[in-house]
Design a protein around this motif. Sequence first.
Motif, PDB file in Angstrom:
ATOM      1  N   LEU A  25     -17.286  32.475  -9.646  1.00 31.08           N
ATOM      2  CA  LEU A  25     -18.651  32.959  -9.651  1.00 31.08           C
ATOM      3  C   LEU A  25     -19.682  31.884  -9.667  1.00 31.08           C
ATOM      4  O   LEU A  25     -20.614  32.128  -8.943  1.00 31.08           O
ATOM      5  CB  LEU A  25     -18.917  33.868 -10.823  1.00 31.08           C
ATOM      6  N   PHE A  26     -19.477  30.865 -10.363  1.00 30.94           N
ATOM      7  CA  PHE A  26     -20.648  29.756 -10.456  1.00 30.94           C
ATOM      8  C   PHE A  26     -20.423  29.233  -9.125  1.00 30.94           C
ATOM      9  O   PHE A  26     -21.693  28.809  -8.646  1.00 30.94           O
ATOM     10  CB  PHE A  26     -20.152  28.820 -11.697  1.00 30.94           C
ATOM     11  N   ILE A  27     -19.477  28.905  -8.522  1.00 34.66           N
ATOM     12  CA  ILE A  27     -19.541  27.866  -7.649  1.00 34.66           C
ATOM     13  C   ILE A  27     -20.046  29.072  -6.239  1.00 34.66           C
ATOM     14  O   ILE A  27     -20.802  28.360  -5.379  1.00 34.66           O
ATOM     15  CB  ILE A  27     -17.885  27.739  -7.066  1.00 34.66           C
ATOM     16  N   VAL A  28     -19.642  30.393  -6.195  1.00 34.11           N
ATOM     17  CA  VAL A  28     -20.235  31.191  -5.348  1.00 34.11           C
ATOM     18  C   VAL A  28     -21.897  31.146  -5.394  1.00 34.11           C
ATOM     19  O   VAL A  28     -22.371  31.362  -4.328  1.00 34.11           O
ATOM     20  CB  VAL A  28     -19.659  32.586  -5.471  1.00 34.11           C
ATOM     21  N   ALA A  29     -22.045  31.321  -6.522  1.00 35.30           N
ATOM     22  CA  ALA A  29     -23.621  31.229  -6.755  1.00 35.30           C
ATOM     23  C   ALA A  29     -24.447  30.303  -6.418  1.00 35.30           C
ATOM     24  O   ALA A  29     -25.624  30.128  -5.986  1.00 35.30           O
ATOM     25  CB  ALA A  29     -23.843  31.669  -8.241  1.00 35.30           C
ATOM     26  N   VAL A  78     -23.824  32.365 -18.963  1.00 38.50           N
ATOM     27  CA  VAL A  78     -25.192  31.853 -18.957  1.00 38.50           C
ATOM     28  C   VAL A  78     -25.521  31.142 -17.556  1.00 38.50           C
ATOM     29  O   VAL A  78     -26.555  31.366 -16.878  1.00 38.50           O
ATOM     30  CB  VAL A  78     -25.732  31.394 -20.036  1.00 38.50           C
ATOM     31  N   THR A  79     -24.861  30.020 -17.456  1.00 39.82           N
ATOM     32  CA  THR A  79     -24.970  29.264 -16.387  1.00 39.82           C
ATOM     33  C   THR A  79     -24.901  29.818 -15.157  1.00 39.82           C
ATOM     34  O   THR A  79     -25.531  29.563 -14.125  1.00 39.82           O
ATOM     35  CB  THR A  79     -24.063  27.991 -16.382  1.00 39.82           C
ATOM     36  N   ILE A  80     -23.919  30.749 -15.051  1.00 42.79           N
ATOM     37  CA  ILE A  80     -24.014  31.400 -13.694  1.00 42.79           C
ATOM     38  C   ILE A  80     -25.039  32.608 -13.234  1.00 42.79           C
ATOM     39  O   ILE A  80     -25.795  32.608 -12.386  1.00 42.79           O
ATOM     40  CB  ILE A  80     -22.542  32.577 -13.747  1.00 42.79           C
ATOM     41  N   ILE A 180     -23.733  38.621  -8.554  1.00 44.41           N
ATOM     42  CA  ILE A 180     -23.137  37.691  -9.408  1.00 44.41           C
ATOM     43  C   ILE A 180     -24.191  37.714 -10.748  1.00 44.41           C
ATOM     44  O   ILE A 180     -23.517  37.604 -11.664  1.00 44.41           O
ATOM     45  CB  ILE A 180     -23.252  36.343  -8.869  1.00 44.41           C
ATOM     46  N   PHE A 181     -25.451  38.090 -10.590  1.00 42.48           N
ATOM     47  CA  PHE A 181     -26.369  38.021 -11.733  1.00 42.48           C
ATOM     48  C   PHE A 181     -25.872  39.109 -12.733  1.00 42.48           C
ATOM     49  O   PHE A 181     -25.706  38.850 -13.998  1.00 42.48           O
ATOM     50  CB  PHE A 181     -27.670  38.124 -11.214  1.00 42.48           C
ATOM     51  N   GLY A 182     -25.462  40.291 -11.961  1.00 38.34           N
ATOM     52  CA  GLY A 182     -24.954  41.433 -12.845  1.00 38.34           C
ATOM     53  C   GLY A 182     -23.950  41.451 -13.735  1.00 38.34           C
ATOM     54  O   GLY A 182     -23.675  41.631 -14.730  1.00 38.34           O
ATOM     55  N   ILE A 183     -22.925  40.769 -12.970  1.00 37.48           N
ATOM     56  CA  ILE A 183     -21.437  40.429 -13.483  1.00 37.48           C
ATOM     57  C   ILE A 183     -21.917  39.480 -14.606  1.00 37.48           C
ATOM     58  O   ILE A 183     -21.232  39.760 -15.589  1.00 37.48           O
ATOM     59  CB  ILE A 183     -20.438  39.906 -12.562  1.00 37.48           C
ATOM     60  N   ALA A 184     -22.422  38.265 -14.315  1.00 33.31           N
ATOM     61  CA  ALA A 184     -22.571  37.224 -15.304  1.00 33.31           C
ATOM     62  C   ALA A 184     -23.191  37.646 -16.466  1.00 33.31           C
ATOM     63  O   ALA A 184     -23.056  37.444 -17.829  1.00 33.31           O
ATOM     64  CB  ALA A 184     -23.122  36.114 -14.733  1.00 33.31           C
ATOM     65  N   ASP A 190     -20.972  40.628 -23.518  1.00 32.26           N
ATOM     66  CA  ASP A 190     -19.590  40.695 -24.332  1.00 32.26           C
ATOM     67  C   ASP A 190     -19.358  39.336 -24.914  1.00 32.26           C
ATOM     68  O   ASP A 190     -18.668  39.195 -26.125  1.00 32.26           O
ATOM     69  CB  ASP A 190     -18.621  41.019 -23.160  1.00 32.26           C
ATOM     70  N   ARG A 191     -19.515  38.369 -24.330  1.00 27.69           N
ATOM     71  CA  ARG A 191     -19.051  37.096 -25.175  1.00 27.69           C
ATOM     72  C   ARG A 191     -19.991  36.548 -26.080  1.00 27.69           C
ATOM     73  O   ARG A 191     -19.570  35.843 -27.105  1.00 27.69           O
ATOM     74  CB  ARG A 191     -19.059  35.888 -24.013  1.00 27.69           C
ATOM     75  N   PHE A 192     -21.306  37.145 -25.962  1.00 26.46           N
ATOM     76  CA  PHE A 192     -22.339  37.015 -27.234  1.00 26.46           C
ATOM     77  C   PHE A 192     -21.685  37.770 -28.303  1.00 26.46           C
ATOM     78  O   PHE A 192     -21.720  37.178 -29.542  1.00 26.46           O
ATOM     79  CB  PHE A 192     -23.443  37.430 -26.687  1.00 26.46           C
ATOM     80  N   ARG A 193     -21.272  38.857 -28.019  1.00 22.82           N
ATOM     81  CA  ARG A 193     -20.685  39.593 -29.110  1.00 22.82           C
ATOM     82  C   ARG A 193     -19.574  38.963 -30.001  1.00 22.82           C
ATOM     83  O   ARG A 193     -19.491  38.905 -31.054  1.00 22.82           O
ATOM     84  CB  ARG A 193     -20.413  41.165 -28.843  1.00 22.82           C
ATOM     85  N   GLU A 194     -18.732  38.544 -29.102  1.00 24.39           N
ATOM     86  CA  GLU A 194     -17.496  37.887 -29.524  1.00 24.39           C
ATOM     87  C   GLU A 194     -17.716  36.505 -30.663  1.00 24.39           C
ATOM     88  O   GLU A 194     -17.213  36.402 -31.470  1.00 24.39           O
ATOM     89  CB  GLU A 194     -16.502  37.438 -28.330  1.00 24.39           C
ATOM     90  N   LEU A 195     -18.891  35.849 -29.936  1.00 26.94           N
ATOM     91  CA  LEU A 195     -19.568  34.864 -30.773  1.00 26.94           C
ATOM     92  C   LEU A 195     -19.846  35.019 -32.030  1.00 26.94           C
ATOM     93  O   LEU A 195     -19.713  34.294 -32.941  1.00 26.94           O
ATOM     94  CB  LEU A 195     -20.511  34.105 -29.680  1.00 26.94           C
TER      95      LEU A 195
END
Length: 197
Positions: A25-29, A78-80, A180-184, A190-195
């Motif tokens: 996704l990052f490369i595509v963005a 976040v970078t994506i 891509i923005f929406g997915i990221a 989700d990952r913030f919750r895990e963090l």
Amino acid sequence: MSEFATYFKIGWQHIVAWEGYDHILFIVALSAIYLLSDWRKVLILVTAFTVGHSITLALSVLNVVRVSTRLIEFLIPVTIFITALFNIIRQPKSERPGAVQLNYFFALFFGLIHGMAFSNQLRSLLGTDTSVVTPLLSFNLGLEFGQVLIVIVVLLASGIVVNLTGIKRRDWTMFISSAIFGIAFMMAIDRFRELMI
């Protein structure tokens, strides 16, 4: 198979594997604003990303830098979404010539973050090997090769959509970048919750 070939294969397979879809996704963005005629710019962009992640990959594998895996897994989406957001809000090149150059900074700086994510896999593969030069070099070259494959697919798809369907380049960029923005963004939540667990 030689050590070089083994790690090269692991590198390119890692970047194109579905498990690494966040890196895809990052490369595509990064490449969403370009067409096939811009291939030189995109090659520089991908190489800047490779340089960035090569630095932190080496530092992480050598245990010079240690960052929480959960933090890195949160920072990657976040970078994506920052890259995708930049694509959405940026002015066309003709109106703001320096705008696209910011993408090179994103590629290099965000590559530093992505490199730390690759380090866990590579560190486990290396085990107790004392020589890391060949594995690091071949793994990074493999990643670069995989990224170039992804970029070729993106540029070909963009060329087909823009040149054959009559869709405006800006509209195509907005469509891809918004998706891509929406997915990221959802991935980051989700990952913030895990963090925070």
